[in-house]
Design an enzyme around this catalytic site. Sequence first.
Site, PDB file in Angstrom:
ATOM      1  N   ASN A   9       0.874  -1.171   0.000  1.00 47.52           N
ATOM      2  CA  ASN A   9       0.000   0.000   0.000  1.00 47.52           C
ATOM      3  C   ASN A   9       0.914   1.223   0.000  1.00 47.52           C
ATOM      4  OD1 ASN A   9      -1.754   2.094   0.493  1.00 47.52           O
ATOM      5  ND2 ASN A   9      -2.367   1.396   2.548  1.00 47.52           N
ATOM      6  N   TRP A  10       1.053   1.827  -1.169  1.00 50.40           N
ATOM      7  CA  TRP A  10       1.998   2.943  -1.288  1.00 50.40           C
ATOM      8  C   TRP A  10       1.484   4.207  -0.593  1.00 50.40           C
ATOM      9  CZ3 TRP A  10       3.843   2.899  -7.161  1.00 50.40           C
ATOM     10  CH2 TRP A  10       4.453   1.673  -7.431  1.00 50.40           C
ATOM     11  N   LYS A  11       0.226   4.230  -0.219  1.00 51.78           N
ATOM     12  CA  LYS A  11      -0.394   5.432   0.370  1.00 51.78           C
ATOM     13  C   LYS A  11      -0.139   6.630  -0.556  1.00 51.78           C
ATOM     14  CE  LYS A  11      -0.127   3.208   4.822  1.00 51.78           C
ATOM     15  NZ  LYS A  11       0.028   3.290   6.268  1.00 51.78           N
ATOM     16  N   HIS A  95      -9.384   1.206   5.189  1.00 56.58           N
ATOM     17  CA  HIS A  95      -8.095   1.416   5.852  1.00 56.58           C
ATOM     18  C   HIS A  95      -8.305   2.354   7.045  1.00 56.58           C
ATOM     19  CE1 HIS A  95      -3.993   2.596   6.664  1.00 56.58           C
ATOM     20  NE2 HIS A  95      -3.611   1.510   6.007  1.00 56.58           N
ATOM     21  N   GLU A  97      -6.672   4.746   8.120  1.00 53.51           N
ATOM     22  CA  GLU A  97      -6.457   6.175   7.828  1.00 53.51           C
ATOM     23  C   GLU A  97      -7.717   6.790   7.222  1.00 53.51           C
ATOM     24  OE1 GLU A  97      -2.816   5.649   5.603  1.00 53.51           O
ATOM     25  OE2 GLU A  97      -1.818   5.063   7.463  1.00 53.51           O
ATOM     26  N   GLU A 167      -5.049  -4.841  10.645  1.00 54.28           N
ATOM     27  CA  GLU A 167      -4.038  -3.803  10.806  1.00 54.28           C
ATOM     28  C   GLU A 167      -4.254  -3.083  12.135  1.00 54.28           C
ATOM     29  OE1 GLU A 167      -2.198  -2.568   6.812  1.00 54.28           O
ATOM     30  OE2 GLU A 167      -3.885  -1.255   7.167  1.00 54.28           O
ATOM     31  N   GLY A 173       2.915   2.382  10.771  1.00 54.19           N
ATOM     32  CA  GLY A 173       3.881   3.475  10.626  1.00 54.19           C
ATOM     33  C   GLY A 173       4.616   3.833  11.901  1.00 54.19           C
ATOM     34  N   SER A 212       3.849  -2.045  10.246  1.00 56.64           N
ATOM     35  CA  SER A 212       5.306  -2.125  10.417  1.00 56.64           C
ATOM     36  C   SER A 212       5.883  -3.494  10.069  1.00 56.64           C
ATOM     37  CB  SER A 212       5.703  -1.705  11.835  1.00 56.64           C
ATOM     38  OG  SER A 212       5.292  -0.370  12.087  1.00 56.64           O
ATOM     39  N   GLY A 233       3.052  -0.935   4.218  1.00 58.09           N
ATOM     40  CA  GLY A 233       3.125   0.487   3.891  1.00 58.09           C
ATOM     41  C   GLY A 233       4.557   0.881   3.597  1.00 58.09           C
ATOM     42  N   GLY A 234       5.246   1.402   4.606  1.00 58.53           N
ATOM     43  CA  GLY A 234       6.604   1.925   4.440  1.00 58.53           C
ATOM     44  C   GLY A 234       7.548   1.017   3.675  1.00 58.53           C
TER      45      GLY A 234
HETATM   46  P1  13P Z   1       3.293   0.461   7.628  1.00 52.63           P
HETATM   47  O1  13P Z   1       3.810  -0.830   7.011  1.00 52.63           O
HETATM   48  O2  13P Z   1       4.022   1.659   7.142  1.00 52.63           O
HETATM   49  O3  13P Z   1       3.218   0.359   9.116  1.00 52.63           O
HETATM   50  O4  13P Z   1       1.789   0.646   7.105  1.00 52.63           O
HETATM   51  C1  13P Z   1       0.899  -0.412   7.206  1.00 52.63           C
HETATM   52  C2  13P Z   1      -0.342  -0.059   6.474  1.00 52.63           C
HETATM   53  O5  13P Z   1      -1.095   0.815   6.892  1.00 52.63           O
HETATM   54  C3  13P Z   1      -0.633  -0.777   5.233  1.00 52.63           C
HETATM   55  O6  13P Z   1      -1.914  -0.539   4.780  1.00 52.63           O
END
Ligand code: 13P
Length: 252
Positions: A9-11, A95, A97, A167, A173, A212, A233-234
């Site tokens: 998930n590149w956000k 998600h 967020e 999640e 993050g 993470s 994500g990251g």
């Molecule tokens: P991180 O891997 O950066 O913690 O993000 C997880 C995430 O929200 C994937 O959708």
Amino acid sequence: MREILVAGNWKMNGSTAANAALISGIVSGVPEGSGFRLLVCPPLPYLAPVAEQLTGSNVALGAQNVSEHEAGAFTGETAASMLKDLGCEYVIVGHSERRAMYGETSAIVAAKFQAAQAAGLKPILCVGETLAERESGTTEKVINEQLDAVLESAGIDAFASAVIAYEPVWAIGTGMTATPEQAEDVHRHIRARLAKRNADLASRVQILYGGSMKGENAAGLLSMPDIDGGLIGGASLKASDFLAIAKAAART
Ligand code: 13P
């Protein structure tokens, strides 16, 4: 045996040049082995160029959000049929967020889940508790509410073509990963909740972990019986980091 799905998930990250380098690094470095699948979810404006770059590879494409409406006067929104048209196979819904920052309730998430499926996309339904909820012992209650909203409106059969991602909000993050045991407890709970309605189907649903996840902790998480992949994500923004997780997923 359930296939492992490693989803990035590149956000809201990337650019034409950065994405091209990232995709070429991923595509050229897919590890040997079987039993796993890779998926990238770039920001909306980059879906078409990334789709083109993925042609002929076995890396799948997904989007990060979708409208609950089919078409019409919804300025700034994107219909599921459009994502499908651009070559998406998956779309992330719910998600944390989006739930926290854009007011997406479980009812809206359930409507998005159904809109995605109606267009032939596989929704990746995200569920997860905040730190305060975990500390007050309400993790399962929160997960149940998020899951049941979809189960009640879409029905258990809809989960035959959907993915779930657990999640924990406190792990996103933050560098604070759930331990394999903490994650497995929730994954097992989710599968058991689905199994109450259809045990056979529940045994086939992929449940991903997100929060993470990285090369160093992927093998431990993926070794758990109910963890079927990751939503990353990251660590999905650098080809070598993403591929390190893919390597942990590949059965050789
Ligand atoms: P991180 O891997 O950066 O913690 O993000 C997880 C995430 O929200 C994937 O959708």
